[in-house]
Scaffold this active site. Structure first.
Site, PDB file in Angstrom:
ATOM      1  N   CYS A 105       6.380  -2.580  -8.809  1.00 21.10           N
ATOM      2  CA  CYS A 105       7.107  -1.330  -9.081  1.00 21.10           C
ATOM      3  C   CYS A 105       8.197  -1.069  -8.029  1.00 21.10           C
ATOM      4  CB  CYS A 105       6.133  -0.161  -9.208  1.00 21.10           C
ATOM      5  SG  CYS A 105       6.890   1.272 -10.043  1.00 21.10           S
ATOM      6  N   HIS A 206       2.361  -1.756 -13.173  1.00 14.90           N
ATOM      7  CA  HIS A 206       1.311  -1.637 -12.156  1.00 14.90           C
ATOM      8  C   HIS A 206       0.059  -2.394 -12.594  1.00 14.90           C
ATOM      9  CE1 HIS A 206       2.827   1.381  -9.194  1.00 14.90           C
ATOM     10  NE2 HIS A 206       3.651   1.659 -10.190  1.00 14.90           N
ATOM     11  N   GLU A 208      -2.349  -3.431 -10.924  1.00 12.68           N
ATOM     12  CA  GLU A 208      -3.564  -3.036 -10.190  1.00 12.68           C
ATOM     13  C   GLU A 208      -4.355  -1.950 -10.916  1.00 12.68           C
ATOM     14  OE1 GLU A 208      -0.412  -0.146  -8.670  1.00 12.68           O
ATOM     15  OE2 GLU A 208      -0.511  -2.216  -9.391  1.00 12.68           O
TER      16      GLU A 208
END
Length: 230
Positions: A105, A206, A208
């Site tokens: 990002c 993202h 994660e």
């Protein structure tokens, strides 16, 4: 011995601790540990990061527009001066080691700026998909197309990915030496890589936040850590 991944410190508020935990968990599943790099002394931060096996540049605040030759518009968020000062120095020093870099990002945007690229400071009025959707962070918001001649495609073997989205700024001019490896359906850069560097992957989404449930998103961390082990 687990490889240690350098990550610039993101802050210690409850929100930042929550966001940090997702990176830590994703890297732990891949078999790595995190070394948080304090940024008050950028020279020492760069030296500390350069001793680690890999560098992960995480998400966060909008980048100071003067760093890519623009004046700040009203829609641009408040920059984090500490990160804006230290992270370019860390990236430059780390790349001299030739070790792997993974950027997410804001991290993608920082890589692009450090390679001489520019950003669009806000896309809310022109986007066709909702690119800022924090509440859907654990699931997909829109598709991205992966270039079949890219390292990203060779890693994942998928020409289409479903990704989450938590950004309102995007790459405009691509930095010199970078290659676009994925785009959103409405035409925005979603992944970059540096073909002349051993391993540099940057994604606008993202992973994660999706990696616990998505084998594909976890695979990004798994491959990054595996390269770091070498």
């Amino acid at each position: 011995m687990k490889p240690v991944i350098a990550m610039p410190q993101m802050g210690e508020s409850l929100f930042r601790k929550y966001m940090k935990s997702k990176y830590v968990q994703s890297l732990a599943r891949a078999g790595a540990e995190v070394c948080w790099i304090e940024l008050e002394d950028p020279v020492e931060a760069s030296a500390q990061a350069a001793r680690c096996a890999g560098l992960l540049l995480p998400g966060g605040a909008d980048i100071e527009p003067s760093l890519y030759g623009q004046q700040r518009v009203d829609a641009c968020g408040k920059p984090n001066a500490l990160r804006d000062t230290a992270e370019p120095m860390i990236l430059e020093a780390f790349m001299k080691t030739g070790r792997p870099v993974f950027a997410i990002c804001r991290g993608l945007q920082l890589v692009n700026v450090c390679f001489g690229g520019t950003l669009k400071q806000d896309i809310k009025k022109e986007q066709q998909f909702r690119h800022m959707d924090f509440f859907s962070r654990a699931k997909s918001c829109h598709p991205v197309s992966v270039a079949e001649d890219s390292a990203l495609y060779r890693m994942l073997g998928e020409a289409q990915l479903q990704v989450n989205s938590m950004h309102h700024q995007v790459v405009d001019k691509v930095g010199e030496g970078l290659q676009v490896s994925a785009k959103s359906a409405d035409g925005y850069v979603e992944a970059l890589e540096a073909p002349e560097y051993p391993f540099l992957l940057a994604v606008q989404w993202h992973p994660e936040h999706m990696s616990k449930r998505s084998e594909t998103q976890q695979k990004l961390f798994d491959i990054f850590v595996k390269v770091c082990e070498k």
